[in-house]
Design an enzyme around this catalytic site. Structure first.
Site, short mmCIF file in Angstrom:
data_model
loop_
_atom_site.label_atom_id
_atom_site.label_comp_id
_atom_site.label_asym_id
_atom_site.label_seq_id
_atom_site.Cartn_x
_atom_site.Cartn_y
_atom_site.Cartn_z
N ASN A 102 -3.04 -6.35 18.66
CA ASN A 102 -2.27 -5.02 18.81
C ASN A 102 -0.79 -6.08 18.32
O ASN A 102 -0.50 -6.40 18.94
CB ASN A 102 -2.52 -4.22 19.93
CG ASN A 102 -0.96 -3.49 20.02
OD1 ASN A 102 -0.66 -3.22 18.97
ND2 ASN A 102 -1.90 -2.31 20.66
N TYR A 147 9.25 7.03 11.57
CA TYR A 147 8.64 6.12 10.25
C TYR A 147 10.04 5.77 9.36
O TYR A 147 9.75 4.64 9.73
CB TYR A 147 7.67 7.09 9.68
CG TYR A 147 6.70 6.60 8.30
CD1 TYR A 147 6.16 5.44 8.92
CD2 TYR A 147 7.61 6.17 7.12
CE1 TYR A 147 5.31 4.24 7.73
CE2 TYR A 147 6.17 5.64 5.85
CZ TYR A 147 5.56 4.29 6.37
OH TYR A 147 4.71 4.11 5.27
N LYS A 194 11.13 1.96 9.15
CA LYS A 194 11.39 1.05 7.86
C LYS A 194 12.86 0.59 7.64
O LYS A 194 12.38 0.23 7.24
CB LYS A 194 10.56 1.93 6.60
CG LYS A 194 8.82 1.84 6.90
CD LYS A 194 7.77 0.98 7.10
CE LYS A 194 5.79 1.35 6.52
NZ LYS A 194 5.43 -0.07 7.19
#
Ligand code: NAP
Length: 246
Positions: A62, A154, A158
Site C-alpha cells: 500500500n 483528485y 495531481k
C-alpha cells in the site's frame, strides 16, 4: 533494448496503465518489481511477463503507508539489489462535488495519490542517491492543469504531484536523479469505466485527436522518459492527452 538490465519499480501495476507500463519496461529489458494492493492480480501480471520472457516479481504494498512502502522496498532490494527507475503510478478516485465531498473522501485520495508518491520517492530516492543516480516518474493528470467537475480531491493530489516533481528535480539533479511527470488525458482503464457515455462523448469531442488514450500511449511516454534518450530532461510535465490541453 532501451532499459536493458535496469531495475524498475512500478506501483499500482496490477492493471491499467501500471500493468502496461510494467509489460513495456520488461520488453525493453528491465527487471520489473510490480506492486499493488491486490496481490493475486499483481502476481498474475508478473507471471504473464515472465511467460513472455521478461523478468518480473510481484509484491503486495500500500503506497500510502510507510511500513508497507519500507517493507516493499526491502524486498525489492533483496531481490534485485538496486533500483534504477521508480514509476509512481498507483492512484485512486473518490469523485464527488465539493458540497457532497466528505473529509474521508478527501483524505483517502490524498493518502494514495499525493502522500504515496512522496513516501515511495522519499525512500527510493535515498537508494538512488547512494547508487549515484536514477529516474523517478510521477503520474499526474490533465485535470491538474485545468480542473475537473467533481474532483476537488483528485485534482489537488495531481496538481501537488506536479509541484513535488519540480521540487525534486531541483533537489535531486546533482545526485544524478531525474524526476518527471506524465499528465495523461482520458485513458481507457477501469478508472474511467464509470464515466457515463454521454459525458465521455463530450470529453472526447474536445480532444483534437478525437479519441480516448490507451494505456500503451502512457507507457510509451514513461518508457522514453525512463530511457537514456531523455537523459537531459528533468522537472518536466509531459502531457499525453491527444491535445486536450492546448
Ligand atoms: P486503475 O485502472 O484504477 O489502476 C490503478 C491501480 O493502482 C490498481 O491496480 C490499484 O489496485 C492500484 N492501487 C490503488 N491504490 C493503491 C495503493 N494504495 N497502493 C498500491 N496500489 C494501489 O487506474 P489507471 O487508469 O491505470 O491509472 C493509473 C494512474 O494514472 C493513476 O495514478 C491515475 O490517477 C493516473 N491517471 C489515469 C487517467 C485515466 O484516464 N485512466 C488519467 C490521468 C491520470 P487495486 O486493484 O487493488 O485497486
Amino acid at each position: 533494448m532501451r532499459l536493458k538490465d535496469k531495475v524498475a519499480i512500478v506501483t499500482g501495476a496490477g492493471r491499467g496503465i501500471g500493468l502496461v507500463t510494467a509489460q513495456t519496461f520488461a520488453r525493453e529489458g528491465a527487471k520489473v518489481a510490480l506492486c499493488d494492493l491486490d496481490l493475486p492480480e499483481v502476481q498474475a501480471a508478473a507471471e504473464e511477463i515472465r511467460k513472455s520472457g521478461g523478468q518480473a516479481v510481484a509484491f503486495q504494498a500500500n503506497t500510502g503507508q510507510t511500513p508497507s512502502v519500507q517493507e516493499f522496498l526491502r524486498k525489492v532490494l533483496a531481490e534485485f539489489g538496486r533500483v534504477d527507475i521508480l514509476v509512481n503510478n498507483a492512484g485512486i478516485i473518490r469523485d464527488k462535488q465539493l458540497l457532497k465531498m466528505e473529509e474521508a473522501d478527501f483524505d483517502a485520495v490524498i493518502e494514495v495519490n499525493l502522500k504515496g508518491v512522496y513516501l515511495c520517492t522519499r525512500h527510493v530516492a535515498e537508494v538512488m542517491a547512494a547508487q549515484g543516480g536514477g529516474v523517478i516518474l510521477n503520474a499526474s493528470s490533465v485535470v491538474a492543469l485545468y480542473g475537473n467537475f467533481g474532483q476537488t480531491n483528485y485534482v489537488a493530489s495531481k496538481a501537488g504531484v506536479i509541484g513535488m516533481t519540480k521540487v525534486w528535480a531541483r533537489e535531486l539533479g546533482r545526485k544524478g536523479i531525474r524526476v518527471n511527470a506524465v499528465a495523461p488525458g482520458f485513458i481507457e482503464t477501469r478508472m474511467t469505466e464509470g464515466i457515463p457515455d454521454k459525458v465521455m462523448e463530450q470529453l472526447v469531442s474536445k480532444v483534437p485527436l478525437g479519441r480516448m488514450g490507451k494505456p500503451q500511449d502512457i507507457a510509451n511516454a514513461y518508457l522514453w522518459l525512463a530511457s537514456d534518450e531523455a537523459s537531459y530532461v528533468t522537472g518536466h510535465v509531459l502531457s499525453v492527452d491527444g491535445g486536450a490541453v492546448t
